[in-house]
Enzyme design. Structure first.
Site, mmCIF file in Angstrom:
data_model
loop_
_atom_site.group_PDB
_atom_site.id
_atom_site.type_symbol
_atom_site.label_atom_id
_atom_site.label_comp_id
_atom_site.label_asym_id
_atom_site.label_seq_id
_atom_site.Cartn_x
_atom_site.Cartn_y
_atom_site.Cartn_z
ATOM 1 N N HIS A 23 -11.096 -21.993 10.626
ATOM 2 C CA HIS A 23 -12.454 -21.972 11.226
ATOM 3 C C HIS A 23 -13.671 -22.335 10.198
ATOM 4 O O HIS A 23 -13.737 -21.752 9.335
ATOM 5 C CB HIS A 23 -12.714 -20.695 12.126
ATOM 6 N N TYR A 78 -19.693 -13.165 18.004
ATOM 7 C CA TYR A 78 -20.274 -11.727 17.967
ATOM 8 C C TYR A 78 -21.411 -11.603 18.767
ATOM 9 O O TYR A 78 -22.276 -12.362 18.317
ATOM 10 C CB TYR A 78 -20.585 -11.344 16.440
ATOM 11 N N PRO A 82 -14.876 -3.109 11.277
ATOM 12 C CA PRO A 82 -14.381 -4.311 11.420
ATOM 13 C C PRO A 82 -15.260 -5.463 11.811
ATOM 14 O O PRO A 82 -15.203 -6.637 11.756
ATOM 15 C CB PRO A 82 -13.223 -4.265 12.580
ATOM 16 N N LYS A 103 -13.551 -7.416 7.215
ATOM 17 C CA LYS A 103 -13.127 -7.363 5.601
ATOM 18 C C LYS A 103 -11.963 -6.347 5.510
ATOM 19 O O LYS A 103 -11.458 -6.305 4.221
ATOM 20 C CB LYS A 103 -14.555 -6.673 5.219
ATOM 21 N N TYR A 115 -18.942 -13.797 4.730
ATOM 22 C CA TYR A 115 -18.018 -13.837 5.571
ATOM 23 C C TYR A 115 -16.840 -14.535 5.084
ATOM 24 O O TYR A 115 -15.565 -14.026 5.239
ATOM 25 C CB TYR A 115 -18.393 -14.520 6.876
HETATM 26 P P1 FAS Z 1 -2.152 0.161 6.725
HETATM 27 O O1 FAS Z 1 -2.718 1.264 7.341
HETATM 28 O O2 FAS Z 1 -2.062 -1.382 7.574
HETATM 29 O O3 FAS Z 1 -0.690 0.476 6.437
HETATM 30 C C1 FAS Z 1 -0.197 1.684 5.641
HETATM 31 C C2 FAS Z 1 1.075 1.720 6.061
HETATM 32 O O4 FAS Z 1 1.786 3.063 5.307
HETATM 33 C C3 FAS Z 1 1.428 2.063 7.532
HETATM 34 O O5 FAS Z 1 2.695 1.345 7.747
HETATM 35 C C4 FAS Z 1 1.933 3.495 7.659
HETATM 36 O O6 FAS Z 1 2.896 3.896 8.605
HETATM 37 C C5 FAS Z 1 2.357 3.793 6.382
HETATM 38 N N1 FAS Z 1 2.078 5.206 5.884
HETATM 39 C C6 FAS Z 1 1.183 6.101 6.095
HETATM 40 N N2 FAS Z 1 1.592 7.383 5.548
HETATM 41 C C7 FAS Z 1 2.662 7.248 4.788
HETATM 42 C C8 FAS Z 1 3.526 8.265 4.190
HETATM 43 N N3 FAS Z 1 3.091 9.507 4.199
HETATM 44 N N4 FAS Z 1 4.611 7.851 3.556
HETATM 45 C C9 FAS Z 1 5.112 6.428 3.748
HETATM 46 N N5 FAS Z 1 4.212 5.492 4.541
HETATM 47 C C10 FAS Z 1 3.108 5.934 4.960
HETATM 48 N N6 FAS Z 1 -9.520 -5.140 9.774
HETATM 49 C C11 FAS Z 1 -10.037 -6.352 10.024
HETATM 50 O O7 FAS Z 1 -10.179 -7.062 9.166
HETATM 51 N N7 FAS Z 1 -10.302 -6.859 11.303
HETATM 52 C C12 FAS Z 1 -9.975 -6.016 12.486
HETATM 53 O O8 FAS Z 1 -10.135 -6.437 13.695
HETATM 54 C C13 FAS Z 1 -9.429 -4.637 12.312
HETATM 55 N N8 FAS Z 1 -8.852 -3.877 13.141
HETATM 56 C C14 FAS Z 1 -8.304 -2.722 12.897
HETATM 57 C C15 FAS Z 1 -8.128 -1.773 13.974
HETATM 58 C C16 FAS Z 1 -7.545 -0.428 13.809
HETATM 59 C C17 FAS Z 1 -7.002 0.429 14.952
HETATM 60 C C18 FAS Z 1 -7.205 0.114 12.247
HETATM 61 C C19 FAS Z 1 -6.821 1.381 12.093
HETATM 62 C C20 FAS Z 1 -7.589 -0.939 11.441
HETATM 63 C C21 FAS Z 1 -8.116 -2.269 11.567
HETATM 64 N N9 FAS Z 1 -8.522 -3.176 10.609
HETATM 65 C C22 FAS Z 1 -9.034 -4.352 10.851
HETATM 66 C C23 FAS Z 1 -8.314 -2.936 9.296
HETATM 67 C C24 FAS Z 1 -6.856 -3.148 8.989
HETATM 68 O O9 FAS Z 1 -6.595 -4.442 9.275
HETATM 69 C C25 FAS Z 1 -6.452 -2.770 7.666
HETATM 70 O O10 FAS Z 1 -7.530 -3.202 6.646
HETATM 71 C C26 FAS Z 1 -5.283 -3.051 7.253
HETATM 72 O O11 FAS Z 1 -4.269 -2.713 8.045
HETATM 73 C C27 FAS Z 1 -4.880 -2.497 5.861
HETATM 74 O O12 FAS Z 1 -3.622 -2.734 5.505
HETATM 75 P P2 FAS Z 1 -2.890 -1.411 4.513
HETATM 76 O O13 FAS Z 1 -3.769 -0.916 3.151
HETATM 77 O O14 FAS Z 1 -1.586 -2.000 4.297
HETATM 78 O O15 FAS Z 1 -2.853 -0.046 5.391
HETATM 79 C C1 PHB Z 2 -9.918 -9.797 15.608
HETATM 80 O O1 PHB Z 2 -9.709 -11.281 15.758
HETATM 81 O O2 PHB Z 2 -9.181 -9.045 15.450
HETATM 82 C C2 PHB Z 2 -11.188 -9.743 14.571
HETATM 83 C C3 PHB Z 2 -12.050 -10.766 14.079
HETATM 84 C C4 PHB Z 2 -13.059 -10.653 13.430
HETATM 85 C C5 PHB Z 2 -13.609 -9.373 13.339
HETATM 86 C C6 PHB Z 2 -12.927 -8.036 13.781
HETATM 87 C C7 PHB Z 2 -11.839 -8.279 14.461
HETATM 88 O O3 PHB Z 2 -14.740 -9.159 12.602
#
Ligand code: FAS
Ligand code: PHB
Length: 400
Positions: free
Chosen positions: A72, A201, A293, A297, A391
């Site tokens: 994009h 957005y 989000p 980032k 961005y």
């Molecule tokens: P994660 O949380 O993805 O992974 C951590 C892992 O550790 C999990 O698999 C968990 O099961 C495991 N774990 C936890 N406790 C443990 C323990 N005690 N022992 C062993 N394993 C354990 N970011 C964006 O950029 N755009 C978005 O739209 C966006 N939407 C999101 C929506 C939600 C609901 C959430 C919670 C986050 C969102 N994020 C978004 C942020 C997300 O993308 C995170 O930045 C990303 O998952 C980070 O990855 P990890 O650091 O691997 O953490």
């Molecule tokens: C998504 O596609 O999940 C998304 C994209 C941009 C954002 C947040 C979420 O800033």
């Protein structure tokens, strides 16, 4: 059992770090609390910065992303009945973003790990980190009712916001910075044609909305909702009706709707733990920091942490340089705080804070400030360049 690097968590941070270390011949074992299927079931990020795209290519897991992902060159901000396109490539000298879901990134990394033969313990319980301040740290956990001890030289805490690793840093050593926002994001995933060919957005007096996508046939949408809302309150019809009220009129008129394949509400917070390192244990990604989000980032900051730790551990094992490990936290936090600020800024500009006082400013005055901020930065090319630079993602910092 022994390995060089124990990785806690098999989300994108843990899997990407494991893959990069394996390619350098650095032995690592991942210990994950839930099943691989459960990890894949979480629907999260959708936009990859150029830095993360390059890192996935370096890790050798980019073939499907390069085939199925969408490059994009711009995103839109819609507010006050106008639409402003942030021309990412023109404003940054050619940088773009890749639209490719976190779920797919995780799937590609899982498949690569399977192929590499490196060990991953899924469904491990009672994971504990021990002696992290010594040169002989170890991890203990239970698997199928058996107690396991994993001796290692370094521990990467990739276990997310609710993990165990951050708790290993004593309260009198760490500082936790936090801002919890007075609203959440209701997300919906559907196998419908995206409402627009780029992300939009939207700021409206009904609240924020985001039109995103995963492919030409799969859409991802978000609505700002009160923190008190429960997912049961939101039927698919209610979601589509409200989304159409918040999207630009012409986009809403031609939008395809359909059944949700995932629907969830996520709270929004800004959070940073300092330092991100304690002895031979390193916090990576969401274990150390969380962003709202709005700036896309979260996953991308996790990737830049991984890049920094991977470079440090490669130097330790290939050049015998252990001094560089003390750079980890400082290097990561410089980029993390830029991502935190951008995400906080975009959230403040694009959301409706209702009657909530913000930083000691009454809501109406705050709303006027933010309206002016949004107009100022979108009305001129230099302002749009500031948004575009962040961005697409700031450059990764090298290790000295
Ligand atoms: P994660 O949380 O993805 O992974 C951590 C892992 O550790 C999990 O698999 C968990 O099961 C495991 N774990 C936890 N406790 C443990 C323990 N005690 N022992 C062993 N394993 C354990 N970011 C964006 O950029 N755009 C978005 O739209 C966006 N939407 C999101 C929506 C939600 C609901 C959430 C919670 C986050 C969102 N994020 C978004 C942020 C997300 O993308 C995170 O930045 C990303 O998952 C980070 O990855 P990890 O650091 O691997 O953490
Ligand atoms: C998504 O596609 O999940 C998304 C994209 C941009 C954002 C947040 C979420 O800033």
């Amino acid at each position: 059992m022994k390995t060089q690097v124990a990785i806690i968590g098999a989300g994108p941070s843990g899997l990407l770090l494991g893959q990069l270390l394996s390619k350098q011949g650095i032995d690592n074992i991942i210990v994950e609390r839930v099943s691989g299927e459960y990890v894949l079931g979480r629907i999260r990020a959708g936009v990859l910065e150029q830095g993360m795209v390059d890192l996935l290519r370096e890790a050798g897991v980019s073939e499907r992303m390069d085939r199925e992902g969408e490059v994009h060159t711009g995103v839109e901000l819609a507010f006050n009945d106008k639409r402003v396109r942030i021309a990412l490539d023109e404003l940054t000298g050619g940088d773009t973003v890749m639209v490719y879901g976190q779920t797919e990134v995780t799937r590609d990394l899982m498949e690569a790990r399977q192929t590499s033969g490196q060990t991953t313990f899924y469904e491990a319980s009672n994971v504990q980190l021990n002696d992290v301040k010594t040169d002989a740290p170890y991890v203990t956990f239970e698997k199928n009712g058996e107690s396991v001890r994993l001796d290692c030289e370094f521990i990467a805490g990739c276990d997310g916001f609710h993990g165990v690793s951050r708790k290993t840093i004593p309260d009198d050593v760490k500082t936790e910075h936090e801002r919890v926002y007075p609203f959440g994001w209701l997300g919906l995933l559907s196998d419908t044609k995206p409402a627009h060919d780029e992300l939009i957005y939207c700021k409206t007096d009904r609240g924020f909305a985001l039109a995103s996508m995963r492919s030409a046939t799969r859409s991802r949408y978000y609505l700002q909702v009160p923190l008190t809302d429960k997912i049961e309150q939101w039927s698919d019809d209610a979601f589509w009706t409200e989304l159409k009220r918040r999207l630009p009129t012409d986009v809403a008129a031609s939008m395809e709707t359909g059944p949700s394949i995932e629907k969830s509400i996520a709270p929004l917070r800004s959070f940073v733990c300092e330092p991100m390192q304690y002895g031979n244990m390193f916090l990576v990604g969401d274990a150390a920091h969380i962003v709202p989000p709005t700036g896309a980032k979260g996953l991308n900051l996790a990737a830049s942490d991984v890049a920094t730790l991977y470079k440090i551990l490669t130097r330790v094992y290939q050049d015998g340089d252990r001094d560089c490990i003390n750079q980890y936290s400082e290097v990561c936090l410089r980029r993390v705080w830029h991502g935190e600020r951008f995400s906080w800024w975009m959230t403040n500009m694009m959301h409706d804070f209702g009657n909530v006082e913000v930083n000691g400013t009454d809501s109406q005055t705050f709303s006027r400030f933010m309206e002016s901020e949004l107009n100022f930065y979108t009305d001129n090319e230099e302002g749009r360049r500031v948004i575009a630079m962040q961005y697409v993602g700031l450059p990764y910092e090298e290790i000295k």
